[in-house]
Motif scaffolding. Sequence first.
Motif, mmCIF file in Angstrom:
data_model
loop_
_atom_site.group_PDB
_atom_site.id
_atom_site.type_symbol
_atom_site.label_atom_id
_atom_site.label_comp_id
_atom_site.label_asym_id
_atom_site.label_seq_id
_atom_site.Cartn_x
_atom_site.Cartn_y
_atom_site.Cartn_z
ATOM 1 N N TRP A 80 -86.751 -1.600 -1.707
ATOM 2 C CA TRP A 80 -86.949 -0.855 -2.955
ATOM 3 C C TRP A 80 -88.327 -0.203 -2.883
ATOM 4 O O TRP A 80 -89.311 -0.869 -2.540
ATOM 5 C CB TRP A 80 -86.940 -1.797 -4.156
ATOM 6 C CG TRP A 80 -85.629 -2.430 -4.491
ATOM 7 C CD1 TRP A 80 -84.731 -2.004 -5.423
ATOM 8 C CD2 TRP A 80 -85.076 -3.635 -3.939
ATOM 9 N NE1 TRP A 80 -83.648 -2.865 -5.486
ATOM 10 C CE2 TRP A 80 -83.838 -3.879 -4.580
ATOM 11 C CE3 TRP A 80 -85.507 -4.539 -2.955
ATOM 12 C CZ2 TRP A 80 -83.026 -4.962 -4.281
ATOM 13 C CZ3 TRP A 80 -84.699 -5.629 -2.652
ATOM 14 C CH2 TRP A 80 -83.469 -5.835 -3.310
ATOM 15 N N VAL A 114 -90.165 -1.063 -10.388
ATOM 16 C CA VAL A 114 -89.481 -0.916 -9.098
ATOM 17 C C VAL A 114 -88.476 0.216 -9.234
ATOM 18 O O VAL A 114 -87.685 0.251 -10.173
ATOM 19 C CB VAL A 114 -88.752 -2.231 -8.722
ATOM 20 C CG1 VAL A 114 -88.026 -2.072 -7.402
ATOM 21 C CG2 VAL A 114 -89.737 -3.388 -8.653
ATOM 22 N N LEU A 159 -83.036 -7.146 -10.637
ATOM 23 C CA LEU A 159 -84.281 -7.446 -9.925
ATOM 24 C C LEU A 159 -85.477 -7.233 -10.846
ATOM 25 O O LEU A 159 -85.596 -6.194 -11.502
ATOM 26 C CB LEU A 159 -84.403 -6.517 -8.707
ATOM 27 C CG LEU A 159 -85.717 -6.611 -7.936
ATOM 28 C CD1 LEU A 159 -85.764 -7.912 -7.144
ATOM 29 C CD2 LEU A 159 -85.876 -5.422 -7.003
ATOM 30 N N GLN A 160 -86.364 -8.222 -10.909
ATOM 31 C CA GLN A 160 -87.600 -8.100 -11.678
ATOM 32 C C GLN A 160 -88.756 -8.617 -10.836
ATOM 33 O O GLN A 160 -88.647 -9.671 -10.199
ATOM 34 C CB GLN A 160 -87.497 -8.886 -12.986
ATOM 35 C CG GLN A 160 -86.459 -8.298 -13.927
ATOM 36 C CD GLN A 160 -86.255 -9.133 -15.175
ATOM 37 O OE1 GLN A 160 -87.051 -10.013 -15.473
ATOM 38 N NE2 GLN A 160 -85.175 -8.857 -15.890
ATOM 39 N N ASN A 187 -83.613 0.623 -8.951
ATOM 40 C CA ASN A 187 -83.282 -0.766 -9.266
ATOM 41 C C ASN A 187 -81.918 -0.859 -9.938
ATOM 42 O O ASN A 187 -81.789 -1.210 -11.096
ATOM 43 C CB ASN A 187 -84.371 -1.365 -10.150
ATOM 44 C CG ASN A 187 -84.252 -2.869 -10.237
ATOM 45 O OD1 ASN A 187 -83.378 -3.453 -9.620
ATOM 46 N ND2 ASN A 187 -85.122 -3.480 -11.011
ATOM 47 N N ALA A 191 -84.048 -12.355 -9.442
ATOM 48 C CA ALA A 191 -82.867 -11.495 -9.355
ATOM 49 C C ALA A 191 -81.630 -12.359 -9.535
ATOM 50 O O ALA A 191 -81.684 -13.586 -9.429
ATOM 51 C CB ALA A 191 -82.816 -10.781 -8.007
ATOM 52 N N ARG A 210 -77.371 -3.431 -5.829
ATOM 53 C CA ARG A 210 -77.539 -3.215 -4.393
ATOM 54 C C ARG A 210 -76.828 -4.340 -3.648
ATOM 55 O O ARG A 210 -76.672 -5.437 -4.165
ATOM 56 C CB ARG A 210 -79.030 -3.246 -3.998
ATOM 57 C CG ARG A 210 -79.928 -2.247 -4.706
ATOM 58 C CD ARG A 210 -79.827 -0.843 -4.161
ATOM 59 N NE ARG A 210 -80.209 -0.727 -2.760
ATOM 60 C CZ ARG A 210 -81.460 -0.566 -2.315
ATOM 61 N NH1 ARG A 210 -82.456 -0.544 -3.177
ATOM 62 N NH2 ARG A 210 -81.713 -0.445 -1.035
#
Length: 217
Positions: free
Chosen positions: A186, A170, A158-159, A173, A201, A176
């Motif tokens: 998050w 975040v 995830l970014q 991370n 993501a 998940r």
Amino acid sequence: GGVAVGPATLSIAPLRVEIDGGNAGATVRLTNSSTHALPVQARLFSWAQEDGEDIYAPSAELVVSPSITSIPPGQTQIVRVLRKGAASPGEKRFRLAVDQLPDPALARPGQALTRIRFTLPVFVDREKAPPAVFAWRLADTRLELINSGGATARVVDLQVTGKDGRAVPVERNALRYVLGNSTIAWPLENGCSRGPVRVTAQIDGQAVDGVATSSCG
């Protein structure tokens, strides 16, 4: 000098269990690569998500056999996860927790014995569930991913990028899962002051690019 017992003495395969409608169950292989017997316990938990968090509760909906065993050095133990009834519509989600139990023979005075836990996702009748459908939402203290579909999705890498093009840090991370008809979150600071953010993501192996809309009212 005591014997150092490293944590990497138990290996598990596969790391994700799926039982589809045509199958009565699945098997998990527990391999002991150490030089002493390893006592292990396998237990099933139901898996839900509430308010963005995972919720686990002990479950007897599937049979786990054997639930407690001792694996001899260098040997592999097969653990079976079996359904009790016929297949039914909709994805059912569980976690199989495998605990490497402390060996009393290795106890040292004043030294706590460590329990090492693996938790594997278990999906039952997933293949007929409606596909995942995603929406991203930004609240003041968190970023939410809403899955309005029926199937669970796996989220990695995830970014988050702000409107100024800079990365937004975040927390939590790691890998998940977002269950079907569920939301995960998050922690994210000052979400409401950021305006829309861009989110990328890897979800179930596919690159996903979206915009998180503000729910800040």
